[in-house]
Scaffold this active site. Structure first.
Site, PDB file in Angstrom:
ATOM      1  N   TYR A 151       0.866  -1.362  -0.157  1.00 34.22           N
ATOM      2  CA  TYR A 151       0.163  -0.105   0.053  1.00 34.22           C
ATOM      3  C   TYR A 151       0.985   1.183   0.074  1.00 34.22           C
ATOM      4  O   TYR A 151       2.038   1.305   0.303  1.00 34.22           O
ATOM      5  CB  TYR A 151      -1.053   0.016   1.121  1.00 34.22           C
ATOM      6  CG  TYR A 151      -0.276   0.213   2.740  1.00 34.22           C
ATOM      7  CD1 TYR A 151       0.009   1.562   3.083  1.00 34.22           C
ATOM      8  CD2 TYR A 151       0.395  -0.984   3.386  1.00 34.22           C
ATOM      9  CE1 TYR A 151       0.739   1.638   4.422  1.00 34.22           C
ATOM     10  CE2 TYR A 151       1.186  -0.659   4.318  1.00 34.22           C
ATOM     11  CZ  TYR A 151       1.052   0.713   4.616  1.00 34.22           C
ATOM     12  OH  TYR A 151       1.998   0.603   6.004  1.00 34.22           O
ATOM     13  N   PHE A 161       2.647   9.794   3.089  1.00 37.59           N
ATOM     14  CA  PHE A 161       2.961   9.733   4.620  1.00 37.59           C
ATOM     15  C   PHE A 161       3.264   8.150   4.980  1.00 37.59           C
ATOM     16  O   PHE A 161       3.838   8.019   6.245  1.00 37.59           O
ATOM     17  CB  PHE A 161       1.737  10.198   5.431  1.00 37.59           C
ATOM     18  CG  PHE A 161       0.646   9.493   5.380  1.00 37.59           C
ATOM     19  CD1 PHE A 161       0.297   8.202   5.821  1.00 37.59           C
ATOM     20  CD2 PHE A 161      -0.564  10.202   4.425  1.00 37.59           C
ATOM     21  CE1 PHE A 161      -1.079   7.821   5.813  1.00 37.59           C
ATOM     22  CE2 PHE A 161      -1.603   9.486   4.219  1.00 37.59           C
ATOM     23  CZ  PHE A 161      -2.132   8.237   4.809  1.00 37.59           C
ATOM     24  N   ASP A 162       2.981   7.041   4.035  1.00 36.71           N
ATOM     25  CA  ASP A 162       3.584   5.904   4.642  1.00 36.71           C
ATOM     26  C   ASP A 162       3.357   4.813   3.233  1.00 36.71           C
ATOM     27  O   ASP A 162       2.473   5.232   2.599  1.00 36.71           O
ATOM     28  CB  ASP A 162       2.394   5.349   5.634  1.00 36.71           C
ATOM     29  CG  ASP A 162       2.785   3.905   6.293  1.00 36.71           C
ATOM     30  OD1 ASP A 162       4.001   3.688   6.106  1.00 36.71           O
ATOM     31  OD2 ASP A 162       1.929   3.391   6.960  1.00 36.71           O
ATOM     32  N   ILE A 179      -7.865   1.843  10.211  1.00 37.45           N
ATOM     33  CA  ILE A 179      -8.984   2.738  10.120  1.00 37.45           C
ATOM     34  C   ILE A 179     -10.129   2.360   9.503  1.00 37.45           C
ATOM     35  O   ILE A 179     -10.119   1.341   8.651  1.00 37.45           O
ATOM     36  CB  ILE A 179      -8.445   4.037   9.541  1.00 37.45           C
ATOM     37  CG1 ILE A 179      -8.181   3.893   8.187  1.00 37.45           C
ATOM     38  CG2 ILE A 179      -7.475   4.975  10.383  1.00 37.45           C
ATOM     39  CD1 ILE A 179      -7.711   5.382   7.365  1.00 37.45           C
ATOM     40  N   TYR A 205      -8.881   9.766  10.438  1.00 38.74           N
ATOM     41  CA  TYR A 205      -8.453  10.362  11.686  1.00 38.74           C
ATOM     42  C   TYR A 205      -9.317  11.478  12.255  1.00 38.74           C
ATOM     43  O   TYR A 205      -8.897  12.220  13.127  1.00 38.74           O
ATOM     44  CB  TYR A 205      -6.947  10.780  11.689  1.00 38.74           C
ATOM     45  CG  TYR A 205      -5.946   9.586  11.439  1.00 38.74           C
ATOM     46  CD1 TYR A 205      -5.876   8.500  12.558  1.00 38.74           C
ATOM     47  CD2 TYR A 205      -5.547   9.113  10.096  1.00 38.74           C
ATOM     48  CE1 TYR A 205      -5.176   7.759  12.422  1.00 38.74           C
ATOM     49  CE2 TYR A 205      -4.976   8.019   9.994  1.00 38.74           C
ATOM     50  CZ  TYR A 205      -4.663   7.042  11.024  1.00 38.74           C
ATOM     51  OH  TYR A 205      -3.863   5.872  10.873  1.00 38.74           O
ATOM     52  N   PHE A 222      -4.991   6.328  -0.595  1.00 37.87           N
ATOM     53  CA  PHE A 222      -4.535   4.966  -0.618  1.00 37.87           C
ATOM     54  C   PHE A 222      -4.488   4.356  -1.815  1.00 37.87           C
ATOM     55  O   PHE A 222      -5.672   4.070  -2.711  1.00 37.87           O
ATOM     56  CB  PHE A 222      -4.950   4.176   0.569  1.00 37.87           C
ATOM     57  CG  PHE A 222      -4.530   4.386   2.045  1.00 37.87           C
ATOM     58  CD1 PHE A 222      -3.135   4.152   2.565  1.00 37.87           C
ATOM     59  CD2 PHE A 222      -5.399   5.258   2.633  1.00 37.87           C
ATOM     60  CE1 PHE A 222      -2.916   4.286   3.756  1.00 37.87           C
ATOM     61  CE2 PHE A 222      -5.015   5.659   3.834  1.00 37.87           C
ATOM     62  CZ  PHE A 222      -3.656   5.154   4.529  1.00 37.87           C
TER      63      PHE A 222
END
Length: 230
Positions: A151, A161-162, A179, A205, A222
């Site tokens: 991912y 961010f990831d 999430i 979030y 994503f």
């Protein structure tokens, strides 16, 4: 933001109490660092500047900031009483955060409204939006399963961010541990499929944000591949 500004204030206060901030008249501008005190002074300025910038306070009047420091260190007449300063700072930051949140809400609402109109974008009853990049007829996970996925998570500006791709290996986790928006998507995906998700902040979030990277009311994007169900 509050934590970053608090650190700046505490740093200056600690240095002042230790007499590390020397009471000297303002010197002319120079591009040279001639001694340890000059080097330390400039380094401290960089630290304060970085904290203010990262807190979204990069539009402040630097001249007045410097004047405030000098007025205290040189025992000059103050423009406001020290007792007022904390309240002024707190109110300004609170107002700034509220304005930022209001802007984020508008940006999110507009993005999601326009995005769902694009061809190939589907929206669920919860507000989750997704595109199917690679279709598969494999089995689907359940909420009690763990999955192995590749991912990449991004903000609206495209910043990552990831990413398991950047780490060079897929990640395994329980479906129930992520999430809500990610959970919902995984339960709809089939093994071997790849989707692009557009997750509203209410399924991510929310009003809190995360880690100082994801701001309040930030939708997340994503790209995710479901490799294995375990």
């Amino acid at each position: 933001m509050k934590k970053q500004v608090f650190i700046v204030v505490m740093l200056i206060g600690a240095l002042s109490s230790c007499n590390l901030l020397k009471k000297t008249e303002k010197k002319s501008n120079t591009n040279t660092l001639e001694n340890p005190t000059d080097l330390f002074s400039y380094a401290l300025g960089l630290s304060i500047g970085e904290n203010l910038k990262s807190a979204g306070l990069d539009t402040i009047d630097v001249d007045l900031l410097i004047q405030g420091v000098n007025d205290v260190l040189l025992s000059k007449k103050l423009l406001i009483e020290p007792e007022q300063a904390t309240g002024v700072v707190q109110k300004y930051i609170a107002d700034l955060e509220k304005r930022k949140i209001d802007v984020n809400k508008i940006i999110e609402e507009k993005f999601l409204e326009e995005n769902k109109k694009r061809k190939g974008v589907f929206e669920t009853a919860s507000g989750l939006q997704y595109e199917i990049i690679v279709k598969s007829d494999g089995p689907k996970p359940t909420i009690v399963d763990s999955v192995l996925v590749h991912y990449q998570g991004m903000l609206l500006d495209g910043s990552v961010f990831d990413s398991s791709y950047e780490r060079g290996e897929p990640m395994k986790f329980p479906v129930s541990s992520v999430i809500p928006g990610m959970q919902e998507a995984l339960l709809l995906m089939s093994k071997g499929s790849k989707w692009k998700l557009y997750i509203p902040s209410k399924l991510a979030y929310g009003s809190e944000g995360a880690g100082g990277v994801i701001e309040p009311f930030s939708p997340l994007i994503f790209e995710i591949e479901l490799l294995e169900i375990q």
